[in-house]
Design a protein around this motif. Structure first.
Motif, mmCIF file in Angstrom:
data_model
loop_
_atom_site.group_PDB
_atom_site.id
_atom_site.type_symbol
_atom_site.label_atom_id
_atom_site.label_comp_id
_atom_site.label_asym_id
_atom_site.label_seq_id
_atom_site.Cartn_x
_atom_site.Cartn_y
_atom_site.Cartn_z
ATOM 1 N N ARG A 20 0.828 -1.215 0.000
ATOM 2 C CA ARG A 20 0.000 0.000 0.000
ATOM 3 C C ARG A 20 0.859 1.261 0.000
ATOM 4 O O ARG A 20 0.532 2.249 -0.678
ATOM 5 N N ALA A 21 1.953 1.233 0.745
ATOM 6 C CA ALA A 21 2.822 2.407 0.801
ATOM 7 C C ALA A 21 3.458 2.678 -0.555
ATOM 8 O O ALA A 21 3.543 3.834 -0.996
ATOM 9 N N LEU A 22 3.892 1.635 -1.238
ATOM 10 C CA LEU A 22 4.472 1.795 -2.576
ATOM 11 C C LEU A 22 3.415 2.280 -3.565
ATOM 12 O O LEU A 22 3.691 3.127 -4.423
ATOM 13 N N GLN A 23 2.213 1.745 -3.439
ATOM 14 C CA GLN A 23 1.127 2.164 -4.330
ATOM 15 C C GLN A 23 0.817 3.649 -4.132
ATOM 16 O O GLN A 23 0.601 4.389 -5.107
ATOM 17 N N ALA A 24 0.803 4.093 -2.886
ATOM 18 C CA ALA A 24 0.481 5.485 -2.588
ATOM 19 C C ALA A 24 1.604 6.441 -2.978
ATOM 20 O O ALA A 24 1.370 7.650 -3.117
#
Length: 360
Positions: A20-24
Motif C-alpha cells: 500500500r505504501a508503494l502504491q500510494a
C-alpha cells in the motif's frame, strides 16, 4: 536484488502495508486493480495466482502479481478483466524485465493494460488511450467541460432524464449499495448485453460471479467494491459495479435495462454516478481502454496503457507467439481502423442476435 515467489494468502500484514505504501507513493499506481486486496481476493479463487516480492538488500522494493499458466506462460491477475496491470514498485528502482520473468519461472508475460512507467514497458509495445472522467477540480467543473466538449450530448441526456420522469416516474440514484439483489440484476443485464453483442459471457464462469460478490463485500479506506443503481419509480433501470481506491474509481461493469434504451439510461446513470463519486472523495473515474461512444462523450482526459509481451528464448515463448501474437496484431489492425471496427462490431451483433434467437 532477489525475488521471493509467494501465493497471495502467504502475504503478511507487513507485506500488505508495504504494498500500500508503494502504491500510494506514485500516482500511476492509483488503480484498484493494482491494490493488494484485488490480488488476494482473486488468489483465494484461482490457485494459479502468484506474487513476486522484490527485495533490495533488507528493503522490499516491489510487488509483481501474475498468473502462472502451463508452459511458463504468464498473464496479469484476472487476465481479460483488468484495466491496469504490472508491478507496484519503489521509485528509481532498476528492474530488468527479462531477469524478472526468469525469476518468476516464466517464459513470457503477456499484458494488454500495462500501467505507465513500468519496467516491463519496451519500445515495440503498442500504446492505447484509456479515457477518464477527471473530477479533481470538482463535479461542477467537470460538467462545465462536458457542456463545452459534448454540449449536444449533455442537453439530450438532460432532456431524456426529464422525459423519463414524465413518462415513467421519479428518478433516484443510490451509490455504495451492499445488497446482492441489485448486483444480480446488474449482472443479468450484463449477460444479456454480452449475448446481444456476440461477446463471451464472463458471468457464465462461476468464479467470476464469486469474485464480484466478494469484492462487493470488501470496503476499507484503501479499497472497496462500489455498486450504484439508477431507479425510476423504484424500478432499477441502469447501474454499475466497479472498484475503488481512496481516490480512483475504476469503471468495470456498467449495464442497463434495454426496455428503457430510448431514454439513454446509461448516460443519465454515469452523470449521476460521477456526482456521487466526487462527493465521496473520488478524483478520477477510469473508464478503461476501449472505443465506446459513451466514453468519448463523457471523458475529459485520458491515461495511456500498453499492450504486448516480454519473452525470453524458450519453447513456451515460441508456442505463445504462434498462438497469440498474430491474433493480437490482427485485432489491433481492426480496432485501429474505424471502418473495420464498425464492420466487426456489426458482425458480432448479428451473431449475437442469431444466438439469442436460437437459444430462446
Amino acid at each position: 536484488m532477489r525475488v521471493s515467489i509467494v501465493q497471495p494468502r502467504d502475504l503478511g500484514k507487513t507485506d500488505i502495508d508495504r504494498w500500500r505504501a508503494l502504491q500510494a507513493s506514485n500516482p500511476v499506481f492509483d488503480s484498484p486493480f493494482l491494490s493488494p486486496e484485488f490480488t488476494t481476493t482473486v488468489g483465494a479463487l484461482q490457485e494459479r495466482v502468484r506474487v513476486a516480492v522484490l527485495h533490495d538488500g533488507p528493503d522490499t522494493v516491489g510487488f509483481f502479481p501474475f498468473e502462472r499458466h502451463p508452459m511458463g506462460i504468464g498473464m496479469p491477475v484476472a487476465a481479460g478483466l483488468t484495466d491496469a496491470q504490472g508491478l507496484v514498485h519503489a521509485k528509481d528502482v532498476e528492474i530488468d524485465p527479462h531477469w524478472l520473468i526468469k525469476a518468476c519461472g516464466l517464459a513470457v508475460f503477456e499484458f494488454d493494460h500495462l500501467a505507465p512507467g513500468q519496467p516491463l514497458l519496451q519500445a515495440g509495445h503498442s500504446r492505447h488511450p484509456s479515457p477518464i472522467i477527471d473530477l479533481r477540480d470538482g463535479f461542477e467543473s467537470y460538467i462545465e467541460t462536458v457542456k463545452v466538449n459534448s454540449g449536444k450530448t449533455y442537453r439530450s441526456t438532460a432532456y431524456k432524464s426529464r422525459k423519463l420522469q414524465r413518462d415513467v416516474g421519479p428518478v433516484r440514484h443510490e451509490y455504495g449499495i451492499k445488497d446482492l439483489a441489485p448486483l444480480r440484476t446488474l449482472l443479468g443485464w450484463k449477460t444479456e448485453q454480452y449475448r446481444r453483442t456476440g461477446r463471451t459471457d464472463r458471468f457464465a464462469r462461476p468464479w467470476i460471479v464469486k469474485l464480484v460478490e466478494r469484492l462487493l463485500a470488501t470496503d476499507n479506506e484503501h479499497f472497496g467494491g462500489v455498486l450504484d443503481m439508477l431507479y425510476v419509480d423504484d424500478r432499477p433501470v441502469a447501474g454499475h459495479f466497479g472498484l475503488r481506491t481512496g481516490t480512483t474509481l475504476a469503471g468495470w461493469f456498467p449495464a442497463y435495462d434495454t426496455a428503457y434504451a430510448k431514454y439513454s439510461p446509461g448516460l443519465i446513470h454515469h452523470l449521476a454516478m460521477a456526482e456521487k463519486a466526487a462527493a465521496t472523495g473520488i478524483q478520477v473515474i477510469d473508464m478503461g481502454r476501449g472505443e465506446k461512444e459513451y466514453k468519448e462523450k463523457l471523458k475529459n482526459g485520458e491515461y495511456e496503457v500498453a499492450e504486448g509481451r516480454v519473452a525470453r528464448p524458450s519453447a513456451g515463448a515460441g508456442v505463445h507467439w504462434m498462438l497469440r501474437v498474430p491474433v493480437r496484431k490482427a485485432r489491433g489492425t481492426v480496432l485501429a481502423h474505424p471502418m473495420l471496427r464498425t464492420t466487426a462490431d456489426r458482425a458480432l451483433k448479428t451473431y449475437g442476435r442469431l444466438r439469442t434467437t436460437i437459444m430462446s
